[in-house]
Structures are given as structure tokens and as C-alpha cells.
Design a protein around this motif. Structure first.
Motif, PDB file in Angstrom:
ATOM      1  N   ALA A  36       0.820  -1.212   0.000  1.00  0.00           N
ATOM      2  CA  ALA A  36       0.000   0.000   0.000  1.00  0.00           C
ATOM      3  C   ALA A  36       0.853   1.261   0.000  1.00  0.00           C
ATOM      4  CB  ALA A  36      -0.941  -0.003   1.208  1.00  0.00           C
ATOM      5  N   GLU A  37       2.051   1.211   0.559  1.00  0.00           N
ATOM      6  CA  GLU A  37       2.914   2.386   0.664  1.00  0.00           C
ATOM      7  C   GLU A  37       3.757   2.537  -0.602  1.00  0.00           C
ATOM      8  OE1 GLU A  37       5.056   1.658   4.250  1.00  0.00           O
ATOM      9  OE2 GLU A  37       3.322   2.014   5.547  1.00  0.00           O
ATOM     10  N   VAL A  38       3.158   3.152  -1.634  1.00  0.00           N
ATOM     11  CA  VAL A  38       3.797   3.209  -2.946  1.00  0.00           C
ATOM     12  C   VAL A  38       5.058   4.067  -2.957  1.00  0.00           C
ATOM     13  CG1 VAL A  38       1.646   2.770  -4.171  1.00  0.00           C
ATOM     14  CG2 VAL A  38       2.330   5.127  -3.691  1.00  0.00           C
ATOM     15  N   GLU A  39       5.208   4.972  -1.982  1.00  0.00           N
ATOM     16  CA  GLU A  39       6.404   5.812  -1.962  1.00  0.00           C
ATOM     17  C   GLU A  39       7.681   4.977  -1.867  1.00  0.00           C
ATOM     18  OE1 GLU A  39       3.860   5.977   0.096  1.00  0.00           O
ATOM     19  OE2 GLU A  39       3.152   8.040   0.399  1.00  0.00           O
ATOM     20  N   ASN A  40       7.567   3.775  -1.317  1.00  0.00           N
ATOM     21  CA  ASN A  40       8.745   2.920  -1.153  1.00  0.00           C
ATOM     22  C   ASN A  40       8.982   1.973  -2.319  1.00  0.00           C
ATOM     23  OD1 ASN A  40       9.472   3.895   1.426  1.00  0.00           O
ATOM     24  ND2 ASN A  40       7.855   2.667   2.359  1.00  0.00           N
ATOM     25  N   TRP A  41       8.124   2.006  -3.317  1.00  0.00           N
ATOM     26  CA  TRP A  41       8.250   1.030  -4.400  1.00  0.00           C
ATOM     27  C   TRP A  41       9.602   1.032  -5.112  1.00  0.00           C
ATOM     28  CZ3 TRP A  41       3.231  -0.055  -7.647  1.00  0.00           C
ATOM     29  CH2 TRP A  41       2.264  -0.617  -6.808  1.00  0.00           C
ATOM     30  N   PRO A  42      10.234   2.201  -5.355  1.00  0.00           N
ATOM     31  CA  PRO A  42      11.543   2.142  -6.004  1.00  0.00           C
ATOM     32  C   PRO A  42      12.565   1.348  -5.191  1.00  0.00           C
ATOM     33  CG  PRO A  42      10.658   4.349  -6.148  1.00  0.00           C
ATOM     34  CD  PRO A  42       9.770   3.592  -5.204  1.00  0.00           C
ATOM     35  N   ARG A  43      12.371   1.266  -3.871  1.00  0.00           N
ATOM     36  CA  ARG A  43      13.286   0.519  -3.013  1.00  0.00           C
ATOM     37  C   ARG A  43      12.895  -0.946  -2.921  1.00  0.00           C
ATOM     38  NH1 ARG A  43      13.195   3.882   2.457  1.00  0.00           N
ATOM     39  NH2 ARG A  43      14.427   2.066   3.091  1.00  0.00           N
ATOM     40  N   ILE A  44      11.686  -1.288  -3.359  1.00  0.00           N
ATOM     41  CA  ILE A  44      11.177  -2.643  -3.182  1.00  0.00           C
ATOM     42  C   ILE A  44      11.132  -3.420  -4.493  1.00  0.00           C
ATOM     43  CG2 ILE A  44       9.166  -4.000  -2.456  1.00  0.00           C
ATOM     44  CD1 ILE A  44       8.425  -1.607  -0.653  1.00  0.00           C
ATOM     45  N   PHE A  45      10.669  -2.759  -5.550  1.00  0.00           N
ATOM     46  CA  PHE A  45      10.455  -3.432  -6.831  1.00  0.00           C
ATOM     47  C   PHE A  45      11.502  -2.989  -7.857  1.00  0.00           C
ATOM     48  CE2 PHE A  45       5.896  -3.064  -5.289  1.00  0.00           C
ATOM     49  CZ  PHE A  45       5.866  -4.359  -4.794  1.00  0.00           C
ATOM     50  N   PRO A  46      12.272  -3.887  -8.428  1.00  0.00           N
ATOM     51  CA  PRO A  46      13.309  -3.514  -9.389  1.00  0.00           C
ATOM     52  C   PRO A  46      12.832  -2.668 -10.570  1.00  0.00           C
ATOM     53  CG  PRO A  46      13.615  -5.781  -8.688  1.00  0.00           C
ATOM     54  CD  PRO A  46      12.318  -5.328  -8.082  1.00  0.00           C
ATOM     55  N   PRO A  47      11.668  -2.925 -11.193  1.00  0.00           N
ATOM     56  CA  PRO A  47      11.292  -2.114 -12.359  1.00  0.00           C
ATOM     57  C   PRO A  47      10.880  -0.684 -12.027  1.00  0.00           C
ATOM     58  CG  PRO A  47      10.126  -4.235 -12.340  1.00  0.00           C
ATOM     59  CD  PRO A  47      10.709  -4.035 -10.982  1.00  0.00           C
ATOM     60  N   THR A  48      10.471  -0.416 -10.793  1.00  0.00           N
ATOM     61  CA  THR A  48       9.907   0.894 -10.452  1.00  0.00           C
ATOM     62  C   THR A  48      11.001   1.932 -10.247  1.00  0.00           C
ATOM     63  OG1 THR A  48       8.019  -0.182  -9.389  1.00  0.00           O
ATOM     64  CG2 THR A  48       8.367   2.140  -8.907  1.00  0.00           C
ATOM     65  N   LEU A  49      10.852   3.074 -10.950  1.00  0.00           N
ATOM     66  CA  LEU A  49      11.808   4.166 -10.849  1.00  0.00           C
ATOM     67  C   LEU A  49      11.338   5.231  -9.869  1.00  0.00           C
ATOM     68  CD1 LEU A  49      12.492   4.610 -14.677  1.00  0.00           C
ATOM     69  CD2 LEU A  49      13.763   3.174 -13.051  1.00  0.00           C
ATOM     70  N   HIS A  50      10.044   5.573  -9.937  1.00  0.00           N
ATOM     71  CA  HIS A  50       9.513   6.630  -9.080  1.00  0.00           C
ATOM     72  C   HIS A  50       7.992   6.541  -9.067  1.00  0.00           C
ATOM     73  CE1 HIS A  50       9.344  10.444  -6.998  1.00  0.00           C
ATOM     74  NE2 HIS A  50       8.583  10.972  -7.935  1.00  0.00           N
ATOM     75  N   VAL A  51       7.380   6.950  -7.945  1.00  0.00           N
ATOM     76  CA  VAL A  51       5.925   7.000  -7.820  1.00  0.00           C
ATOM     77  C   VAL A  51       5.544   8.293  -7.123  1.00  0.00           C
ATOM     78  CG1 VAL A  51       3.843   5.856  -6.982  1.00  0.00           C
ATOM     79  CG2 VAL A  51       5.822   4.478  -7.613  1.00  0.00           C
ATOM     80  N   ASP A  52       4.566   8.995  -7.670  1.00  0.00           N
ATOM     81  CA  ASP A  52       4.030  10.206  -7.057  1.00  0.00           C
ATOM     82  C   ASP A  52       2.531  10.060  -6.856  1.00  0.00           C
ATOM     83  OD1 ASP A  52       6.081  11.907  -6.510  1.00  0.00           O
ATOM     84  OD2 ASP A  52       5.827  13.178  -8.270  1.00  0.00           O
ATOM     85  N   HIS A  53       2.017  10.603  -5.750  1.00  0.00           N
ATOM     86  CA  HIS A  53       0.572  10.674  -5.561  1.00  0.00           C
ATOM     87  C   HIS A  53       0.030  11.890  -6.320  1.00  0.00           C
ATOM     88  CE1 HIS A  53       0.947   7.864  -2.078  1.00  0.00           C
ATOM     89  NE2 HIS A  53      -0.248   7.515  -2.500  1.00  0.00           N
ATOM     90  N   VAL A  54      -0.963  11.656  -7.160  1.00  0.00           N
ATOM     91  CA  VAL A  54      -1.648  12.740  -7.860  1.00  0.00           C
ATOM     92  C   VAL A  54      -2.843  13.205  -7.030  1.00  0.00           C
ATOM     93  CG1 VAL A  54      -2.803  13.433  -9.991  1.00  0.00           C
ATOM     94  CG2 VAL A  54      -0.927  11.784 -10.077  1.00  0.00           C
ATOM     95  N   GLU A  55      -3.617  12.238  -6.542  1.00  0.00           N
ATOM     96  CA  GLU A  55      -4.722  12.500  -5.621  1.00  0.00           C
ATOM     97  C   GLU A  55      -4.692  11.419  -4.548  1.00  0.00           C
ATOM     98  OE1 GLU A  55      -8.361  12.435  -7.788  1.00  0.00           O
ATOM     99  OE2 GLU A  55      -7.752  14.001  -9.205  1.00  0.00           O
ATOM    100  N   ARG A  56      -5.167  11.779  -3.353  1.00  0.00           N
ATOM    101  CA  ARG A  56      -5.107  10.795  -2.279  1.00  0.00           C
ATOM    102  C   ARG A  56      -6.294  10.968  -1.336  1.00  0.00           C
ATOM    103  NH1 ARG A  56       0.518   9.597   0.985  1.00  0.00           N
ATOM    104  NH2 ARG A  56       0.037   7.470   1.622  1.00  0.00           N
ATOM    105  N   GLY A  57      -7.115   9.917  -1.195  1.00  0.00           N
ATOM    106  CA  GLY A  57      -8.233   9.915  -0.274  1.00  0.00           C
ATOM    107  C   GLY A  57      -8.065   8.796   0.734  1.00  0.00           C
ATOM    108  N   ALA A  58      -9.112   8.512   1.479  1.00  0.00           N
ATOM    109  CA  ALA A  58      -9.038   7.481   2.512  1.00  0.00           C
ATOM    110  C   ALA A  58      -8.835   6.096   1.910  1.00  0.00           C
ATOM    111  CB  ALA A  58     -10.302   7.513   3.360  1.00  0.00           C
ATOM    112  N   ASP A  59      -9.605   5.775   0.870  1.00  0.00           N
ATOM    113  CA  ASP A  59      -9.532   4.448   0.254  1.00  0.00           C
ATOM    114  C   ASP A  59      -9.255   4.486  -1.244  1.00  0.00           C
ATOM    115  OD1 ASP A  59     -10.253   3.215   2.736  1.00  0.00           O
ATOM    116  OD2 ASP A  59     -12.323   3.803   2.339  1.00  0.00           O
ATOM    117  N   GLU A  60      -9.291   5.673  -1.832  1.00  0.00           N
ATOM    118  CA  GLU A  60      -9.068   5.827  -3.269  1.00  0.00           C
ATOM    119  C   GLU A  60      -7.878   6.748  -3.495  1.00  0.00           C
ATOM    120  OE1 GLU A  60     -10.945   4.591  -5.853  1.00  0.00           O
ATOM    121  OE2 GLU A  60     -12.559   3.633  -4.705  1.00  0.00           O
ATOM    122  N   GLU A  61      -7.104   6.477  -4.523  1.00  0.00           N
ATOM    123  CA  GLU A  61      -5.985   7.356  -4.843  1.00  0.00           C
ATOM    124  C   GLU A  61      -5.618   7.231  -6.307  1.00  0.00           C
ATOM    125  OE1 GLU A  61      -2.912   6.052  -2.200  1.00  0.00           O
ATOM    126  OE2 GLU A  61      -2.333   4.367  -3.469  1.00  0.00           O
TER     127      GLU A  61
END
Length: 314
Positions: free
Chosen positions: A27-52
Motif C-alpha cells: 500500500a505504501e507506494v512511496e517505497n516502491w523504487p526501493r522494493i520493486f526492481p522495475p519501479t523508478l519513481h511513484v508520485d501521488h496525484v490525488e489521495r483519499g481514505a480508500d481511493e488514490e
């Protein structure tokens, strides 16, 4: 009228970690570049309680691509669904879900579902997607398993640090110096040569040969994502022996008095190579000091030249 060909695939892996912990990590996409080899960067465009809405930059089939996805998070059911809003060719549409299933109090099963189709239902495009999804899914799940199961063991091995410089100039000029990495061989003494491409504006591939203090030359390759004139994030994909991960970010914060330019690094040490590189008596602390010193030396040098450039331009 024929229905577009929709492919549905599933990948899975079992991990020795509680299901709730696995869910939180995904769920914590900010850490994806550190977790998943293909991921370079992730930014939140919109963020709600259950939707993003999130924007993802990642490699697929050896190419760097970017897309925006909507996610629905269900912590109670341990399920995260996702759907790309605008897919990158040859993908016409892509969606899926992460499903975490508890096997016991200390183990769980991760299921990764995808559904997709190719533009114009092109067989070659579909084959490319098939291969990219399969390769990235296997890579992501294997990396996720490793990162979860070694979370406690790697806590000492993961560290971040930052170097900053104050510039009496504009954020644009400081940003331009870092952004124009194709000119670093003529601008930075520690850079011997550069191979730089930017086929898509803001999405860069930087390969360079840098000189160390001892005179040796090291080749590194990174993917970079530029956000004029605020920041440039990157992920290094060819790594020195002492690192299993290196991500970073150049930031430029302007105020009335000038600009603060910073270089931030996040590193995971490769303990298997400490003795070979630093000697049989070297410790993790020695490796941390060595890596930080090497990276900071180059960062501070680059920031110093960016400062001179921006202040001279002003």
C-alpha cells in the motif's frame, strides 16, 4: 463487432510474513523504487481514505515508461485493485489486483492479478505485453518476498543521507545544471565520459564513467525523472559491489534569499562483498562510511559546480 481480446493472468508467491504487514508494504507506494526492481519513481496525484491516483515511472521490456493508475485500498479484505487511466503503447488497457491471503500467523500468499489488451489487438503488441507483465510480475514478487523476509536483517543495511548547498541564484539555473547531464563530462572534473538520452521529455537515461580518488574509473547507469525546476529523482541500475540498491533525488527549493540545492541518497549495502572490497576485518559500519563518503564526495562536487554555474548565470 468482435470483442477486444482481453488477457487475464495471475502470478503468486508465498512469503514468511504476516498478511497485514505484506498489505501495508504494498500500500505504501512511496517505497516502491526501493522494493520493486522495475519501479523508478511513484508520485501521488490525488489521495483519499480508500481511493488514490498515482503516477508510476517504471521500466518494461528494457524501456522506461510512465502511466497514471487509480487504486482502491481495502485493508480489511487485504486487497488493492488498480487500473491504468492512460496506458503507454503498446498497452491499450491494463488493470488488476493485489490479494493477500493469510496462511498462518507468520506466513501469507500474495496473488498478483492482471488483465490487459493491446492497441488494435495487435498480436506483436500483445506478445510484448505478455512478456513484460510476466517478467515484471516475477521480478516484483521475488523482490517483495526478499524485502519482507529480510526486513529486520536489512534495517541496519539501509540508510539515507543528504548534502545541501546554498546558492545565490535561481532554482531554474541550478536545476538546469543538474538536468543537463549530457554536458557533465565538460563541466565536472570527476566525470570522464557520458552517454545521455532523453527521448521522452523528463524521462532520462544517464550512463557515465566517473573517476574515484584513487584514479580508478567506474561506470554507472541510472534512469532519471525530471520535474522542472523542482527535483530530479533517479534510480541506479548498475551498482558498485558494495550496494544492492541506490536511489536518489536532487531538489531545488527557492526562497527570497536564493536556492537550497540538495542531493539525497538511499542505499542498501551488499554485505556479501564487504570483505572482498574493504578487507576481511571490515564491518557494516565501515562499509556505510565508505559508501557515504564516496557518494557524498561526488554530490558535493556536483553541487559546488551547480552553485558556481547558477551564480555566474545570474
Amino acid at each position: 463487432m468482435a470483442h477486444p481480446e482481453l488477457r487475464e493472468v495471475e502470478h503468486g508467491i508465498t512469503v514468511e510474513a504476516p498478511a497485514a504487514a505484506v498489505y501495508r508494504l504494498i500500500a505504501e507506494v512511496e517505497n516502491w523504487p526501493r522494493i520493486f526492481p522495475p519501479t523508478l519513481h511513484v508520485d501521488h496525484v490525488e489521495r483519499g481514505a480508500d481511493e488514490e491516483r498515482i503516477r508510476i515511472w517504471a521500466t518494461a521490456g528494457g524501456e522506461a515508461k510512465s502511466w497514471t493508475s487509480r487504486r482502491t485500498l481495502d485493508a480489511e479484505k487485504l486487497r488493492i485493485t488498480f487500473r491504468q487511466e492512460v496506458s503507454a503503447p503498446p498497452v491499450a488497457a491494463m488493470g488488476g489486483a493485489w490479494i493477500i491471503e493469510p496462511l498462518s500467523g507468520t506466513a501469507s500468499r500474495i496473488r498478483l492479478l492482471h488483465d490487459y489488451r493491446a492497441i488494435d489487438d495487435d498480436p506483436k503488441g500483445l506478445k510484448w505485453i505478455d512478456e513484460a507483465v510476466d517478467r515484471n510480475s516475477r521480478s516484483e514478487l521475488a523482490a517483495l518476498k526478499t524485502n519482507i523476509e529480510l526486513a529486520h536483517a536489512t534495517e541496519e543495511l539501509t540508510f539515507s543521507f543528504e548534502d545541501s548547498v546554498r546558492i545565490e541564484g535561481s532554482a531554474k539555473d541550478a536545476f538546469d545544471f543538474i538536468n543537463e547531464a549530457g554536458r557533465w563530462a565538460e563541466r565536472l572534473p570527476h566525470v570522464a565520459s557520458v552517454r545521455f538520452t532523453e527521448d521522452t521529455p523528463g524521462l532520462q537515461v544517464l550512463e557515465m564513467d566517473t573517476r574515484a580518488k584513487d584514479g580508478s574509473v567506474h561506470t554507472t547507469k541510472s534512469y532519471r525523472v525530471a520535474f522542472p525546476h523542482q527535483k530530479i529523482v533517479y534510480k541506479q541500475i548498475t551498482l558498485p559491489a558494495l550496494m544492492t540498491l541506490h536511489t536518489g533525488c536532487w531538489t531545488f527549493t527557492e526562497d527570497e534569499g536564493g536556492v537550497t540545492a540538495s542531493s539525497q541518497h538511499t542505499v542498501v549495502l551488499n554485505t556479501a562483498n564487504i570483505a572482498r572490497v574493504l578487507g576481511s576485518g571490515a564491518s557494516v559500519a565501515d562499509a556505510r562510511e565508505y559508501v557515504r563518503g564516496a557518494l557524498s564526495t561526488n554530490s558535493r562536487a556536483t553541487l559546488g559546480h551547480a552553485k558556481h554555474y547558477a551564480e555566474s548565470t545570474r
